[in-house]
Design a protein around this motif. Structure first.
Motif, short mmCIF file in Angstrom:
data_model
loop_
_atom_site.label_atom_id
_atom_site.label_comp_id
_atom_site.label_asym_id
_atom_site.label_seq_id
_atom_site.Cartn_x
_atom_site.Cartn_y
_atom_site.Cartn_z
N LYS A 161 0.83 -1.22 0.00
CA LYS A 161 0.00 0.00 0.00
C LYS A 161 0.86 1.27 0.00
O LYS A 161 0.45 2.28 -0.57
CB LYS A 161 -0.92 0.03 1.23
N ASP A 162 2.02 1.21 0.65
CA ASP A 162 2.88 2.39 0.70
C ASP A 162 3.40 2.77 -0.69
O ASP A 162 3.58 3.95 -0.99
CB ASP A 162 4.06 2.15 1.64
N ILE A 163 3.63 1.76 -1.53
CA ILE A 163 4.05 2.03 -2.91
C ILE A 163 2.93 2.73 -3.65
O ILE A 163 3.15 3.74 -4.35
CB ILE A 163 4.40 0.71 -3.63
N PHE A 204 -4.62 -4.35 -13.04
CA PHE A 204 -5.28 -5.15 -12.01
C PHE A 204 -5.68 -4.29 -10.81
O PHE A 204 -6.82 -4.36 -10.32
CB PHE A 204 -4.38 -6.28 -11.56
N LEU A 205 -4.75 -3.49 -10.31
CA LEU A 205 -5.01 -2.69 -9.11
C LEU A 205 -6.07 -1.63 -9.37
O LEU A 205 -6.91 -1.35 -8.51
CB LEU A 205 -3.72 -2.04 -8.62
N SER A 206 -6.04 -1.06 -10.57
CA SER A 206 -7.03 -0.05 -10.92
C SER A 206 -8.42 -0.65 -11.00
O SER A 206 -9.39 -0.11 -10.44
CB SER A 206 -6.65 0.59 -12.26
N ARG A 207 -8.54 -1.79 -11.66
CA ARG A 207 -9.85 -2.40 -11.83
C ARG A 207 -10.40 -2.92 -10.50
O ARG A 207 -11.61 -2.97 -10.31
CB ARG A 207 -9.78 -3.52 -12.87
N ARG A 208 -9.51 -3.29 -9.60
CA ARG A 208 -9.95 -3.74 -8.28
C ARG A 208 -10.19 -2.58 -7.31
O ARG A 208 -10.54 -2.79 -6.15
CB ARG A 208 -8.92 -4.71 -7.70
N GLY A 209 -9.98 -1.34 -7.77
CA GLY A 209 -10.23 -0.18 -6.94
C GLY A 209 -9.17 0.10 -5.91
O GLY A 209 -9.37 0.92 -5.00
N VAL A 210 -8.01 -0.54 -6.06
CA VAL A 210 -6.91 -0.32 -5.12
C VAL A 210 -6.19 0.99 -5.41
O VAL A 210 -5.64 1.63 -4.51
CB VAL A 210 -5.91 -1.50 -5.18
#
Length: 331
Positions: A161-163, A204-210
């Protein structure tokens, strides 16, 4: 000699050409634009391959950064990465992510950066092997995981998450204010100059809302997208480099980078002209490469949206597998 750019007149010195066929780019984009109901995408909440959409952000981010780091060159000619599990037969990336989720459900601590920093070769081999199916570079994969685990622990307080938070939603930034792609370059697994793994992770992270991206996503080019680009004629190649592709002769590292950069540019142009999210375009052509425009065996041209103008369907000299370059962890 005939190449992706056509016939070279006799008596002239052959000129090596690599570029886009803008006419084909436009036709591909128009076809996609006119057939929205046929554009398949990947379900990133499918719990066979990915954590539940109710999982916490750090767990999801850890899973995806590990799995994308492992998402490269799983098969070799004559040695497919394929196995029958308790719930069906899986191959290639599907098998990789299925094994990833099996490990995630059994032992989520496996994805903890502190564990990755000292992970053993035998652990990685046991995780990614089923019967005769085993990736060819277990030692390399182990080193990539150790490198990533150590650096996440020391540079980012042990938190993926820090990245993400440090990126501020940017893909690219400045030396003092880096974006996600810039930050990921510290890891050996994500150092590819064509940015396949970093862009795949961002998708992946964008589509998962991260992460909420503030820039348009680039296309994460792999062998499926390269193969389709050559067959459709999106990318034109001629001269000695086209001879290498047609002859299944291994290209050099710089040639591989050059080819994939042009392929990436081609699909990004398709996405732009079609008015589609680049991640959706990537999904569509990746699925097409796995299920329709096959590397081995007869392609299923009857199921292809582009069969009316595909160069390989009209001229078998364009029916190439992709350019030959296996010794890489970039894609």
């Amino acid at each position: 000699m005939q190449g992706g750019g056509g016939l070279e007149p006799r008596g002239l010195i052959p000129v090596e050409v690599i570029g886009l066929d803008e006419g084909i780019v436009e036709r591909v984009a128009r076809t996609l634009r006119n057939n929205p109901e046929r554009i398949s995408t990947i379900d990133l909440c499918d719990t066979r391959f990915y954590p539940s959409c109710s999982e916490d952000v750090e767990s999801v981010a850890r899973y995806f950064i590990v799995m994308v780091a492992m998402d490269h060159r799983l098969s070799r000619p004559g040695k497919p990465y394929e196995a029958e599990l308790e719930d069906g037969v899986y191959r290639g990336a599907e098998l990789l992510y299925r094994l990833g989720m099996r490990k995630y459900m059994e032992d989520p601590g496996f994805f903890n950066p502190e564990h990755l920093a000292s992970i053993r070769v035998d652990e990685v081999e046991a995780w990614l092997s089923v019967g005769n199916a085993k990736p060819p570079d277990i030692e390399v994969r182990t080193l990539l995981l150790r490198d990533m685990g150590l650096k996440i622990t020391r540079l980012f307080n042990g938190n993926v998450k820090d990245i993400i938070e440090a990126s501020g939603g940017r893909l690219y930034g400045s030396l003092g204010d880096p974006g996600l792609i810039d930050l990921l370059r510290v890891f050996r697994a994500f150092e590819d100059p064509v940015e396949k793994k970093p862009l795949l992770l961002a998708k992946f992270l964008s589509r998962r809302g991260v992460i909420t991206l503030r820039e348009k996503l680039g296309i994460p080019v792999d062998n499926h997208l390269s193969r389709i680009a050559y067959r459709l004629g999106i990318v034109m190649v001629s001269g000695s480099l086209w001879a290498k592709i047609r002859g299944h002769v291994e290209v050099t590292r710089s040639e591989d980078t050059l080819l994939r950069l042009i392929v990436r540019r081609g699909y990004e142009a398709v996405a732009d002209k079609a008015g589609l999210d680049p991640g959706v375009v990537d999904d569509y052509f990746w699925l097409m490469g796995r299920n329709t425009c096959l590397r081995e065996g007869e392609p299923r041209c009857d199921k292809c949206l582009f069969k009316g103008f595909c160069k390989a369907r009209r001229n078998s000299s364009f029916m190439v597998p992709e350019h030959h370059y296996y010794d890489t962890w970039y894609y």
